[in-house]
Design a protein around this motif. Structure first.
Motif, short mmCIF file in Angstrom:
data_model
loop_
_atom_site.label_atom_id
_atom_site.label_comp_id
_atom_site.label_asym_id
_atom_site.label_seq_id
_atom_site.Cartn_x
_atom_site.Cartn_y
_atom_site.Cartn_z
N SER A 83 0.93 -1.52 0.06
CA SER A 83 0.28 -0.37 -0.48
C SER A 83 0.91 0.91 0.26
O SER A 83 1.90 0.92 0.68
N PRO A 84 0.69 1.68 -0.91
CA PRO A 84 1.00 3.58 -0.84
C PRO A 84 0.66 4.40 0.99
O PRO A 84 1.12 5.77 0.27
N SER A 85 -0.03 3.95 1.14
CA SER A 85 -0.95 4.53 2.26
C SER A 85 -0.49 4.24 3.91
O SER A 85 0.02 2.96 4.31
N TYR A 86 -0.52 4.83 4.92
CA TYR A 86 -0.11 4.51 5.64
C TYR A 86 -0.87 5.52 7.54
O TYR A 86 -1.27 6.12 6.63
N GLN A 87 -1.56 4.77 8.50
CA GLN A 87 -2.17 6.04 8.93
C GLN A 87 -1.34 5.62 10.51
O GLN A 87 -0.67 4.98 10.89
N THR A 99 -3.77 9.96 7.75
CA THR A 99 -2.93 9.08 6.78
C THR A 99 -2.72 9.84 5.71
O THR A 99 -2.62 11.07 5.68
N HIS A 100 -1.69 9.56 5.00
CA HIS A 100 -1.03 9.72 4.90
C HIS A 100 -0.08 8.91 3.73
O HIS A 100 -0.29 7.84 3.30
N ARG A 101 0.58 9.10 2.34
CA ARG A 101 0.08 8.46 1.02
C ARG A 101 1.83 9.02 0.79
O ARG A 101 2.27 9.99 0.25
N ASP A 103 4.54 9.42 -2.92
CA ASP A 103 4.00 9.31 -3.84
C ASP A 103 5.38 8.97 -4.70
O ASP A 103 6.39 8.70 -4.31
N GLU A 106 5.97 2.75 -2.23
CA GLU A 106 4.99 1.81 -1.58
C GLU A 106 5.34 0.64 -0.21
O GLU A 106 6.82 0.76 -0.31
#
Length: 155
Positions: A83-87, A99-101, A103, A106
């Motif tokens: 996933s390119p996101s984490y919390q 939530t952060h993404r 760019d 991943e």
């Protein structure tokens, strides 16, 4: 009226241009150089994306550690492989997680990293986190010292 040279050309046209074969050779050489340079440039850009994403995640992990110590409440960072996101969120908080993404990159590790107010990690928290370009390569690893919560990026 224009003067003519002995060859029948205008006398003022003493300048020479490029011939068609010269232009074609130049274009072929430029094409060869572009074919060599573009893949190398793409590799450099992918590495920069991974470096940037790793720096962003390191900064957020350090922020979560600092918030845990300052607010005297555990802070968790949740990661999902691929996933390119984490919390990020404080334990027991009624606020939604932040939530952060990343760019162009991943996370390659699944788990929840929980920073305790005393500066340590909760048992079971991953101590190595992988970050890779979308597609797998290049990659970097983030290391967290379980006793001190020191976060370092490397290799």
């Amino acid at each position: 009226m224009r003067e003519k040279s002995s060859r029948g050309r205008d006398a003022r046209c003493g300048q020479r241009g490029f011939t068609l074969p010269e232009l074609m050779i130049t274009i072929v050489i430029m094409g060869i150089l572009a074919a060599i340079a573009i893949p190398a440039w793409n590799g450099i850009m992918r590495q920069r994306q991974v470096d940037s994403a790793t720096g962003q995640l390191v900064g957020d992990l350090r922020l979560a550690s600092t918030k845990a110590a300052n607010q005297l409440t555990p802070w968790a960072v949740s990661l999902t492989s691929g996933s390119p996101s984490y919390q990020m969120e404080a334990s027991g908080s009624t606020n939604p997680p932040i939530t952060h993404r990343l760019d162009g990159a991943e996370v390659t590790t699944t788990g929840t990293i929980t920073f305790q107010p005393d500066g340590s990690l909760s048992s079971g928290s991953p101590t190595s986190i992988g970050v890779a370009a979308s597609g797998g390569s290049p990659s970097q690893t983030i290391h967290i010292d379980p006793a001190t919560s020191e976060v370092k990026a490397g290799g």
